[in-house]
Design an enzyme around this catalytic site. Sequence first.
Site, PDB file in Angstrom:
ATOM      1  N   THR A  57       0.864  -1.180   0.000  1.00 31.40           N
ATOM      2  CA  THR A  57       0.000   0.000   0.000  1.00 31.40           C
ATOM      3  C   THR A  57       0.901   1.230   0.000  1.00 31.40           C
ATOM      4  O   THR A  57       2.069   1.131   0.349  1.00 31.40           O
ATOM      5  CB  THR A  57      -0.852   0.006   1.294  1.00 31.40           C
ATOM      6  OG1 THR A  57      -1.545  -1.234   1.423  1.00 31.40           O
ATOM      7  CG2 THR A  57      -1.875   1.116   1.287  1.00 31.40           C
ATOM      8  N   ARG A  83     -12.705  -8.849  -3.174  1.00 31.27           N
ATOM      9  CA  ARG A  83     -12.148  -8.561  -1.855  1.00 31.27           C
ATOM     10  C   ARG A  83     -11.726  -7.093  -1.735  1.00 31.27           C
ATOM     11  O   ARG A  83     -11.148  -6.514  -2.630  1.00 31.27           O
ATOM     12  CB  ARG A  83     -10.949  -9.472  -1.613  1.00 31.27           C
ATOM     13  CG  ARG A  83     -10.244  -9.263  -0.259  1.00 31.27           C
ATOM     14  CD  ARG A  83      -9.036  -8.365  -0.385  1.00 31.27           C
ATOM     15  NE  ARG A  83      -8.291  -8.274   0.877  1.00 31.27           N
ATOM     16  CZ  ARG A  83      -7.306  -7.415   1.099  1.00 31.27           C
ATOM     17  NH1 ARG A  83      -6.955  -6.561   0.153  1.00 31.27           N
ATOM     18  NH2 ARG A  83      -6.669  -7.395   2.252  1.00 31.27           N
ATOM     19  N   GLY A  93      -9.784  -4.532   1.168  1.00 30.67           N
ATOM     20  CA  GLY A  93      -9.024  -4.535   2.407  1.00 30.67           C
ATOM     21  C   GLY A  93      -9.296  -3.336   3.289  1.00 30.67           C
ATOM     22  O   GLY A  93     -10.343  -2.696   3.208  1.00 30.67           O
ATOM     23  N   ASP A  94      -8.311  -2.995   4.096  1.00 31.43           N
ATOM     24  CA  ASP A  94      -8.505  -1.947   5.094  1.00 31.43           C
ATOM     25  C   ASP A  94      -8.285  -0.528   4.562  1.00 31.43           C
ATOM     26  O   ASP A  94      -8.792   0.428   5.145  1.00 31.43           O
ATOM     27  CB  ASP A  94      -7.549  -2.178   6.266  1.00 31.43           C
ATOM     28  CG  ASP A  94      -6.084  -2.080   5.832  1.00 31.43           C
ATOM     29  OD1 ASP A  94      -5.702  -2.801   4.896  1.00 31.43           O
ATOM     30  OD2 ASP A  94      -5.323  -1.292   6.414  1.00 31.43           O
ATOM     31  N   GLY A 146      -0.781  -3.416   5.402  1.00 30.33           N
ATOM     32  CA  GLY A 146      -0.630  -4.753   5.973  1.00 30.33           C
ATOM     33  C   GLY A 146      -1.716  -5.692   5.521  1.00 30.33           C
ATOM     34  O   GLY A 146      -2.387  -5.457   4.517  1.00 30.33           O
ATOM     35  N   GLY A 158      -4.997  -6.649   5.395  1.00 36.41           N
ATOM     36  CA  GLY A 158      -6.177  -5.840   5.650  1.00 36.41           C
ATOM     37  C   GLY A 158      -7.244  -6.473   6.509  1.00 36.41           C
ATOM     38  O   GLY A 158      -7.918  -5.794   7.281  1.00 36.41           O
TER      39      GLY A 158
END
Length: 326
Positions: free
Chosen positions: A193, A221, A223-224, A245, A247
Amino acid sequence: MKNMVLATVIALGLATIAPAEEPKKIMLVIHGGAGTITRASMTPEQEQQYRSALEQALRTGHGVLMRGGTSVDAVEATIRVLEDNPLFNAGKGAVFTHEGKNELDAAIMNGRDKSAGAVAGVTIIKNPISAARAVMEKSPHVLMAGRGAELFATKMGLEIVDPSYFWTEKRWKSLQHDLIKDQQSSGEKKHGTVGAVALDQNGDLAAGTSTGGLTDKQFGRIGDSPIVGAGTYADNETCAVSASGVGEYFIRWNVAYDIAALMKYRGMSVGDAANEVINRKLPKEGEGGVIALDRKGNFAMTFNSEGMYRGWIGPDGVPHVLIYKD
């Protein structure tokens, strides 16, 4: 007598002149992803390429802040530089999904009023961080996904590209390796990221994050990174945070907000709060790291992986770049 009167006038005049107010401290901290990053994993030439790219991003954001730009302006400009560089898993360098596509996510947040915007699963927006800002400033929403986000970005006049723009040989080979090895890691960790946190001359904080997600990710999907409180968060009362990282764990542990909450409710420093979340609260599967910056210019670059591309630049304009854990 005449000299005494003159001295009195001068003294009174000087007394009415307020001392010049010192400029408030500006600060910019960035990351280019956390994961398996060691000296053995890259050549000196590759290392220099990463260092140069990170320095370019730092100088770009610093220039915005020095000209009186807002922290949001600086975060967007900085991340756009990283999105345009194929070295990083964001924008041009985004990894491929299981279906061989590039799906990008991004978020930005203004610590002054907690306004935020994000996009997820977009495939034709050249700079997702700018789309996220448009969502924040030009819509009543916080998060837009997929085709709807792309239509909105088009309407806002953002640069749209053919999906082939995001194709790079390095990421394609990484996908092929993972497909063959049944999703085993390929030389580098599959997550990555980019992000930035900034403090401007007005004392306002901002955070932004942009990513291509996971190599070989499936089923839409997300992620964070585009999730406020998980991978991105900013609040002038506490700090601005951008994460990188795995997520799924950063979402469940609400990493970015938890750092801010520890500062607000337990009085922790930004460094102690980041360390508490990344190195104590997260399980070992939750590999990754964060950059966090408070309103006084104190910052942390905390990670539990082998390395994280990271750097900072302050009022003196000198960029500092680090890569490895040691």
